[in-house]
Enzyme design. Structure first.
Site, PDB file in Angstrom:
ATOM      1  CG  PHE A  97      -1.924  -1.128   1.189  1.00 45.00           C
ATOM      2  CD1 PHE A  97      -3.197  -0.929   0.675  1.00 45.00           C
ATOM      3  CD2 PHE A  97      -1.579  -2.398   1.639  1.00 45.00           C
ATOM      4  CE1 PHE A  97      -4.123  -1.972   0.621  1.00 45.00           C
ATOM      5  CE2 PHE A  97      -2.498  -3.445   1.588  1.00 45.00           C
ATOM      6  CZ  PHE A  97      -3.765  -3.226   1.074  1.00 45.00           C
ATOM      7  CB  ALA A 143       2.187   4.866   6.995  1.00 44.79           C
ATOM      8  CB  VAL A 159       1.133   0.117   5.553  1.00 44.66           C
ATOM      9  CG1 VAL A 159       0.769   1.582   5.437  1.00 44.66           C
ATOM     10  CG2 VAL A 159      -0.123  -0.742   5.630  1.00 44.66           C
ATOM     11  CB  CYS A 160       4.878   2.830   2.039  1.00 44.63           C
ATOM     12  SG  CYS A 160       6.234   4.015   2.056  1.00 44.63           S
ATOM     13  CB  ILE A 161       7.431   3.188   7.271  1.00 44.43           C
ATOM     14  CG1 ILE A 161       7.507   3.946   8.597  1.00 44.43           C
ATOM     15  CG2 ILE A 161       8.743   3.332   6.496  1.00 44.43           C
ATOM     16  CD1 ILE A 161       8.358   3.262   9.632  1.00 44.43           C
TER      17      ILE A 161
END
Lengths: 135, 130
Positions: free
Chosen positions: B39, B82, B77-79
């Site tokens: 994501f 995010a 989920v891409c940090i």
């Protein structure tokens, strides 16, 4: 991970107004550590990402265009820019910032990273890839 | 075939997260493998467990969580994306001195390297977005 794949990052959107261009560049920089065969493509409004003299002061957004000049240090040396996209926007190669890399196979000679290609050539470049990430 | 999937638009605003979900289900039904879904951009917003859509609407996050748990899919989920958008897991919330976290079960926060790795390790990478 010994396998090397051809990765192409396709940039279609203007540098500001949406976050796609910036977050695309972040993927390219992180991806460089994986030692894949990386190319970038700039077409449609994406060609604006490489224009020189960008000044974002008035919109309060970080100007990240200087980062493109560091790509050579990450061994990202193939930046394909579509000629038709430039022309359709009243731009030419001279409107783009100078981006170079040092060619380790040629006595570290400084060479241009930007390669202007036609729409037809761009299609061939895309067809030649293993992984295409579109932003 | 081994497929990698990227969701790069936000839930409800855009159909990407729905279409990707249906695609993954269909691919698995056909016998393909989907080891990971990544994501990115506003796609990270799918992972908030605080989303409360009207009851007669689909619940995008819960759909993904259920599918991931049933089929063993790694939802990443891409940090960086995010953090920009206020999505934190327990560790990150602590590290950033925030009073709360909001990542749903089945999702995990990690780096962009996971996206590249997925591109290397799968036969096809399929992006859902604009």
């Amino acid at each position: 991970m010994s396998e090397t794949k051809k990765f192409l990052y396709v940039n279609r959107k203007a540098p500001y107004g949406t976050i796609y261009a910036l977050e695309s560049l972040e993927v390219v920089l992180i991806g460089a550590a994986f030692e894949q065969d990386v190319s970038m493509a700039f077409l449609d409004d994406g060609v604006f990402q490489l224009t020189k003299g960008q000044n974002t002061e008035a919109i309060g957004v970080k100007n990240f265009s200087p980062t493109f000049r560091a790509l050579g240090d990450y061994e990202v040396t193939k930046l394909y820019v579509e000629m038709e996209s430039l022309e359709e926007r009243g731009l030419g190669p001279d409107d783009l910032q100078e981006i170079t890399y040092e060619d380790e196979d040629d006595d570290w000679e400084e060479k241009p990273s930007i390669r202007i290609v036609s729409r037809t050539e761009m299609a061939d470049i895309m067809a030649d890839q293993d992984v295409v990430l579109s932003f | 075939m081994k497929l990698g999937v990227v969701v790069s638009e936000g839930p409800y605003t855009h159909q990407a997260a729905d279409t990707a979900y249906h695609f993954v289900k269909a691919a698995l039904d056909k016998g393909h493998e989907v080891p990971r879904v990544f994501f990115y951009h506003d796609g990270v917003n799918v992972s908030t467990r605080l989303s409360v859509p009207p009851q007669d609407e689909r619940h995008i996050q819960q759909n993904w969580t259920a599918l991931a748990q049933e089929k063993g899919i790694d939802l990443v989920v891409c940090i960086a994306a995010a953090q920009r958008r206020g999505l934190l897991d327990e560790n990150e919330a602590k590290r950033q001195g925030k009073d709360s976290n909001n990542i749903a079960e089945g999702f995990r926060i990690s780096g962009l390297g996971q996206l590249i790795e997925m591109g290397i390790q799968t036969d096809r990478l399929v992006m859902f977005g604009d």
